[in-house]
Design a protein around this motif. Structure first.
Motif, PDB file in Angstrom:
ATOM      1  N   SER A 125      86.236  33.218  37.081  1.00 38.73           N
ATOM      2  CA  SER A 125      87.229  33.229  36.009  1.00 38.73           C
ATOM      3  C   SER A 125      87.315  31.898  35.292  1.00 38.73           C
ATOM      4  O   SER A 125      87.713  31.811  34.151  1.00 38.73           O
ATOM      5  N   PHE A 126      86.961  30.814  35.986  1.00 38.97           N
ATOM      6  CA  PHE A 126      87.096  29.452  35.466  1.00 38.97           C
ATOM      7  C   PHE A 126      85.899  29.023  34.631  1.00 38.97           C
ATOM      8  O   PHE A 126      85.990  28.110  33.826  1.00 38.97           O
ATOM      9  N   ALA A 127      84.767  29.712  34.807  1.00 37.13           N
ATOM     10  CA  ALA A 127      83.507  29.244  34.225  1.00 37.13           C
ATOM     11  C   ALA A 127      83.551  29.148  32.709  1.00 37.13           C
ATOM     12  O   ALA A 127      82.878  28.299  32.112  1.00 37.13           O
ATOM     13  N   ASN A 128      84.345  29.984  32.035  1.00 34.91           N
ATOM     14  CA  ASN A 128      84.354  30.010  30.576  1.00 34.91           C
ATOM     15  C   ASN A 128      85.524  29.255  29.955  1.00 34.91           C
ATOM     16  O   ASN A 128      85.719  29.304  28.738  1.00 34.91           O
ATOM     17  N   VAL A 129      86.310  28.564  30.768  1.00 34.26           N
ATOM     18  CA  VAL A 129      87.401  27.752  30.234  1.00 34.26           C
ATOM     19  C   VAL A 129      86.812  26.501  29.572  1.00 34.26           C
ATOM     20  O   VAL A 129      85.881  25.888  30.098  1.00 34.26           O
ATOM     21  N   THR A 130      87.348  26.137  28.407  1.00 35.27           N
ATOM     22  CA  THR A 130      86.838  24.970  27.681  1.00 35.27           C
ATOM     23  C   THR A 130      87.796  23.798  27.851  1.00 35.27           C
ATOM     24  O   THR A 130      88.969  23.886  27.471  1.00 35.27           O
ATOM     25  N   PRO A 131      87.348  22.681  28.421  1.00 29.02           N
ATOM     26  CA  PRO A 131      88.228  21.516  28.573  1.00 29.02           C
ATOM     27  C   PRO A 131      88.463  20.806  27.246  1.00 29.02           C
ATOM     28  O   PRO A 131      87.631  20.863  26.329  1.00 29.02           O
ATOM     29  N   ARG A 132      89.598  20.137  27.140  1.00 27.23           N
ATOM     30  CA  ARG A 132      89.913  19.355  25.942  1.00 27.23           C
ATOM     31  C   ARG A 132      89.180  18.014  26.016  1.00 27.23           C
ATOM     32  O   ARG A 132      89.378  17.252  26.971  1.00 27.23           O
ATOM     33  N   PRO A 133      88.357  17.691  25.010  1.00 22.05           N
ATOM     34  CA  PRO A 133      87.686  16.381  25.036  1.00 22.05           C
ATOM     35  C   PRO A 133      88.692  15.246  24.817  1.00 22.05           C
ATOM     36  O   PRO A 133      89.536  15.318  23.925  1.00 22.05           O
ATOM     37  N   ILE A 201      91.696  27.958  44.024  1.00 21.01           N
ATOM     38  CA  ILE A 201      91.032  26.770  43.472  1.00 21.01           C
ATOM     39  C   ILE A 201      89.540  27.024  43.327  1.00 21.01           C
ATOM     40  O   ILE A 201      88.858  27.309  44.310  1.00 21.01           O
ATOM     41  N   PRO A 202      89.003  26.921  42.098  1.00 18.36           N
ATOM     42  CA  PRO A 202      87.571  27.167  41.882  1.00 18.36           C
ATOM     43  C   PRO A 202      86.726  26.020  42.446  1.00 18.36           C
ATOM     44  O   PRO A 202      86.969  24.854  42.121  1.00 18.36           O
ATOM     45  N   PRO A 203      85.716  26.322  43.260  1.00 21.05           N
ATOM     46  CA  PRO A 203      84.868  25.272  43.807  1.00 21.05           C
ATOM     47  C   PRO A 203      83.775  24.826  42.850  1.00 21.05           C
ATOM     48  O   PRO A 203      83.055  23.872  43.139  1.00 21.05           O
ATOM     49  N   THR A 204      83.639  25.524  41.725  1.00 21.65           N
ATOM     50  CA  THR A 204      82.656  25.129  40.714  1.00 21.65           C
ATOM     51  C   THR A 204      83.264  25.313  39.335  1.00 21.65           C
ATOM     52  O   THR A 204      84.206  26.087  39.137  1.00 21.65           O
ATOM     53  N   PHE A 205      82.714  24.604  38.367  1.00 19.37           N
ATOM     54  CA  PHE A 205      83.015  24.818  36.954  1.00 19.37           C
ATOM     55  C   PHE A 205      81.667  24.957  36.255  1.00 19.37           C
ATOM     56  O   PHE A 205      80.969  23.968  36.012  1.00 19.37           O
ATOM     57  N   GLY A 206      81.266  26.190  35.985  1.00 20.92           N
ATOM     58  CA  GLY A 206      79.938  26.415  35.460  1.00 20.92           C
ATOM     59  C   GLY A 206      78.910  25.910  36.459  1.00 20.92           C
ATOM     60  O   GLY A 206      78.886  26.322  37.613  1.00 20.92           O
ATOM     61  N   ASN A 207      78.069  24.980  36.022  1.00 24.84           N
ATOM     62  CA  ASN A 207      77.048  24.408  36.899  1.00 24.84           C
ATOM     63  C   ASN A 207      77.523  23.147  37.613  1.00 24.84           C
ATOM     64  O   ASN A 207      76.737  22.512  38.312  1.00 24.84           O
ATOM     65  N   GLU A 208      78.782  22.779  37.418  1.00 24.71           N
ATOM     66  CA  GLU A 208      79.300  21.572  38.060  1.00 24.71           C
ATOM     67  C   GLU A 208      80.014  21.914  39.360  1.00 24.71           C
ATOM     68  O   GLU A 208      80.576  23.001  39.529  1.00 24.71           O
ATOM     69  N   LEU A 209      80.014  20.941  40.274  1.00 26.04           N
ATOM     70  CA  LEU A 209      80.645  21.094  41.580  1.00 26.04           C
ATOM     71  C   LEU A 209      82.036  20.476  41.565  1.00 26.04           C
ATOM     72  O   LEU A 209      82.300  19.519  40.819  1.00 26.04           O
ATOM     73  N   LEU A 210      82.922  21.009  42.376  1.00 28.77           N
ATOM     74  CA  LEU A 210      84.181  20.336  42.644  1.00 28.77           C
ATOM     75  C   LEU A 210      83.891  19.171  43.579  1.00 28.77           C
ATOM     76  O   LEU A 210      83.458  19.369  44.714  1.00 28.77           O
TER      77      LEU A 210
END
Length: 388
Positions: A125-133, A201-210
Motif C-alpha cells: 500500500s505504501f509503494a505508490n505514496v509520493t514523498p514531499r521534496p 509499518i512498511p518494511p520497504t518503500f518501493g525498492n528502498e529498505l527501512l
C-alpha cells in the motif's frame, strides 16, 4: 473457529503466496517453492486440542511455569488482536527459558509468518505514496523563523563522573542504567531477520529498505534508503500509526563542495529525528572526516512538519552522535570523529543557536536524560553530568 487456530491454518498457507511484481520479497518464498515450508516456520506442527493450540506441553517438554503460562496467554491475546509483533516477543521470551517446547515454537512461527504477511501488505500500500521534496538546505547556520516556545537559562553541564568503558560493552551500560535505545528492530531479509515492527509499518518503500525506525512515545519516525548505510526518505506516523508526513531529503545528501577523492563517503543521511509541537528536528551527516565535505556535515535542522518550511539550521559539526535529546527549550547533542575535537553541545531549540560546548575525551555516541542527569556514552568513556 477461534482466531488463533485460523491463523495457524491460514497463515502458513499465506506464507506461500507469490509476491506482487515490483515489490521485493521479505522472507516469503514464491509459490513455486511452496511444497517445502519457509525456513522461519516450524518443521513439526503443534499439537491441537479441539480447535485450540495447546503450547503448554509437547509431550517430552516439561510443563511451562506460571510466568511462562501468563506470557503464553498474553501472546495469544496479542495474536487475536492482530499485534503479531507483541505476540512474537512474548513467545520468544518463553522460548528463551523453554527452548524445547514445540507448541510455543509453533506459535512463535505463526506470529512471525503473520507479522511478515502484514508487513508485506503494508509495503504494497505504501509503494505508490509520493514523498514531499524538501528544498536544498543552507550549509551554514541559518535562522529563517524562530520557533515560539518559552525559553530560559540554558542548562549547565557539571561533570559528576567519568569512567573508561570497554568499547564493546554498550549493552551492559544500557542495562546498568535501565536505558533503552528507542528504536524498533528493522527487518533484514538478507540475514533472514524479520525484525519486530508493528504490523502497520512498511518494511520497504518501493525498492528502498527501512533502515531505521525511531519509536518515540507519541510518534514513530521511519527512514528509508537504498541500503543499511542510511536513508533520505522520512515518514512520520502518529500514535495511531497514521502517516502525517512523508518527506524526501535527497537535496540534503551532498554538500556543495566535497573532496573528489572522498565522494563515495560523503552522502549525508538521516541520523536521528524527533517531532515536538509540530516541528521536526532532524540531524544529517556523513560518517567520515569533516574535511571530506569541507566541514559541511553533522547539522540539526528544524522544519514545520506539515509544510517542510525551514525554521532554522544549526552550525555544522554539532550532531555526530547516534541521537540528540530535546530538553525543554534546548537540545543536547554531541560531535566528534577520530582526531577531530569531541564535544557535547547545547543548542537553543527556538533558534538552533549554539549555546555552549563541553569537551569530552572521545566521540559522543548516545545521550540520555534521567531526571536532571545527563548520561553520555562516548567511544571509550562513560560520563554522567548534572544539568544545572
Amino acid at each position: 473457529m477461534p482466531r488463533t487456530s485460523q491463523l495457524l491454518a491460514l497463515l502458513l498457507a499465506a506464507a506461500c503466496r507469490r509476491d506482487a511484481p515490483g515489490v521485493a520479497p521479505l522472507s516469503v518464498p514464491p509459490a513455486s517453492t511452496c511444497p517445502q515450508p519457509a525456513p522461519i516456520l516450524a518443521e513439526r506442527p503443534p499439537q491441537i486440542v479441539g480447535e485450540r493450540l495447546d503450547p503448554a506441553t509437547d509431550g517430552a517438554a516439561a510443563p511451562l511455569r506460571d510466568a511462562e503460562q501468563q506470557r503464553r496467554l498474553r501472546g495469544l491475546a496479542a495474536l487475536d488482536a492482530g499485534r503479531f509483533d507483541l505476540a512474537r516477543s512474548e513467545f520468544a521470551e518463553i522460548l528463551a527459558v523453554a527452548p524445547g517446547n514445540l507448541g510455543v515454537k509453533a506459535l512463535f512461527d505463526v506470529a512471525t509468518a503473520a507479522m511478515l504477511a502484514a508487513q508485506d501488505s503494508a509495503a504494497r500500500s505504501f509503494a505508490n505514496v509520493t514523498p514531499r521534496p524538501v528544498p536544498a538546505p543552507p550549509w551554514r547556520y541559518t535562522l529563517a523563523r524562530t520557533i515560539a516556545i518559552e525559553t530560559g537559562a540554558p542548562p549547565k553541564l557539571v561533570q559528576l563522573s567519568k569512567q573508561s568503558n570497554s568499547i564493546t560493552d554498550e549493552a551492559e551500560w544500557l542495562r546498568r542504567h535501565n536505558l533503552r535505545i528507542p528504536e524498533l528492530e528493522v527487518p533484514n531479509p538478507m540475514r533472514n531477520l524479520p525484525g519486530n515492527l508493528p504490523p502497520n509499518i512498511p518494511p520497504t518503500f518501493g525498492n528502498e529498505l527501512l533502515v531505521q525506525a525511531i519509536a518515540h512515545p507519541d510518534h514513530t519516525i521511519l527512514v528509508y534508503g537504498p541500503n543499511y548505510a542510511g536513508g533520505t526518505h522520512v515518514a512520520v506516523l502518529d500514535a495511531s500509526g497514521t502517516m502525517i508526513a512523508f518527506l524526501d531529503f535527497s537535496a540534503y545528501r551532498l554538500a556543495p563542495d566535497n573532496l573528489k577523492s572522498d565522494l563515495q563517503f560523503v552522502d549525508q543521511t538521516v541520523q536521528w529525528a524527533e517531532v515536538k509541537d509540530g516541528i521536526l528536528y532532524i540531524s544529517h551527516g556523513h560518517r567520515t572526516y569533516a574535511r571530506s565535505s569541507k566541514g559541511m556535515t553533522a547539522y540539526i535542522t528544524a522544519l514545520d512538519l506539515l509544510t517542510a518550511e525551514l525554521r532554522w539550521r544549526s552550525a555544522p559539526l554539532v550532531a555526530g552522535a547516534a541521537n540528540f535529546v530535546l530538553d525543554g527549550a534546548f537540545i543536547l547533542t554531541g560531535y566528534g570523529f577520530t582526531a577531530e575535537p569531541d564535544n557535547l553541545i547545547v543548542l537553543e531549540r527556538r533558534s538552533g543557536k549554539t549555546v555552549s560546548r563541553v569537551k569530552v575525551d572521545s566521540a559522543p555516541e548516545y545521550l540520555f536524560v534521567q531526571g536532571r542527569r545527563l548520561l553520555v556514552r562516548t567511544y571509550d568513556t562513560d560520563y554522567e553530568f548534572d544539568l544545572r
